[in-house]
Design an enzyme around this catalytic site. Structure first.
Site, PDB file in Angstrom:
ATOM      1  N   ARG A  42      26.621  48.640  43.295  1.00 35.79           N
ATOM      2  CA  ARG A  42      27.309  48.597  41.994  1.00 35.79           C
ATOM      3  C   ARG A  42      26.408  47.883  41.001  1.00 35.79           C
ATOM      4  NH1 ARG A  42      31.367  44.815  39.852  1.00 35.79           N
ATOM      5  NH2 ARG A  42      32.706  45.909  38.368  1.00 35.79           N
ATOM      6  N   SER A 111      39.063  54.724  42.943  1.00 31.95           N
ATOM      7  CA  SER A 111      39.922  53.554  42.728  1.00 31.95           C
ATOM      8  C   SER A 111      41.296  54.013  42.256  1.00 31.95           C
ATOM      9  CB  SER A 111      39.321  52.637  41.658  1.00 31.95           C
ATOM     10  OG  SER A 111      38.057  52.175  42.066  1.00 31.95           O
ATOM     11  N   LYS A 140      36.108  41.593  38.121  1.00 29.62           N
ATOM     12  CA  LYS A 140      36.400  42.683  37.189  1.00 29.62           C
ATOM     13  C   LYS A 140      37.397  42.163  36.166  1.00 29.62           C
ATOM     14  CE  LYS A 140      35.980  47.029  38.966  1.00 29.62           C
ATOM     15  NZ  LYS A 140      36.444  48.248  39.628  1.00 29.62           N
TER      16      LYS A 140
END
Length: 213
Positions: A42, A111, A140
């Protein structure tokens, strides 16, 4: 690569915030040696060329250990290096479009925060779901929390494997037992730890215990 549900047990999501002089390659290797069973690369800040070079390196590492390797969000890089698959969020490219681009034989993770999103993702070709944030998380900023009841309802509504993500640590992982998930995805619980190998090993042991509850 077809998805083996067992490989989702301890899913490590990379983060460059805690390198402290180490390389991401070294940290990912320590995580795999500690028991991480799946790796997602990521990168939100790296330029395309640097991301590509890093993806090539981490992919070699994952192949060496026979651990599935997916790219977060960047379908172009995943395709160019023939990664095992891609993981996309709700605000990224739509799952059906991603599936069309990567083909049937690649792993597609999506997700989801609601039963509706989960069912739709499965219908559009997702191989597994990442559901969260199940606890408050600093990784996040925009992640809204998903209750235990919703997590369980999602697991019951779909046939594909579900992993939980968001704020999971050694201190709270056992409280996810009985939800129906087959594993957890973590960032800081591995990569923010001083002893990555040791932290991963303990987390794997606890996750195995949690899944059996």
């Amino acid at each position: 690569m077809s998805l083996d549900k067992n490989s989702l047990l301890l899913y490590a999501v990379t983060d460059r915030h805690w390198l402290n002089g180490a390389s991401l390659y070294e940290q990912v290797e320590q995580a795999i040696e500690g028991g991480a069973s799946f790796v997602q690369l990521r990168e939100k800040e790296l330029g395309q060329e640097a991301f590509l070079q890093e993806a090539i390196e981490i992919q070699k590492l994952c192949r060496k250990y026979r651990v599935p390797f997916v790219i977060n969000d960047n379908v172009e890089i995943a395709r160019s290096i023939d990664a095992d698959g891609v993981h996309v969020g709700q605000s990224d490219m739509e799952a059906g479009n991603v599936r069309a681009l990567i083909g049937e034989d690649k792993i597609l993770g999506v997700s989801a925060q609601t039963v509706e999103q989960a069912v739709l993702a499965e219908k559009r070709g997702a191989d597994y779901l990442g559901v969260g944030a199940v606890f408050h998380t600093g990784s996040k900023a925009d992640a809204s929390e998903v209750s235990f009841e919703t997590l369980k309802a999602i697991c019951e509504a779909v046939k594909i494997p579900v992993i939980a993500i968001g704020g999971i640590s050694r201190d709270n992982v056992l409280s996810l037992g009985g939800s129906g998930i087959c594993g957890i995805a973590v960032i800081s619980a591995i990569f923010a730890q001083k002893d990555i190998r040791g932290a991963t090993s303990e987390l794997r042991r606890l996750t195995e215990e949690m899944v059996a509850l």
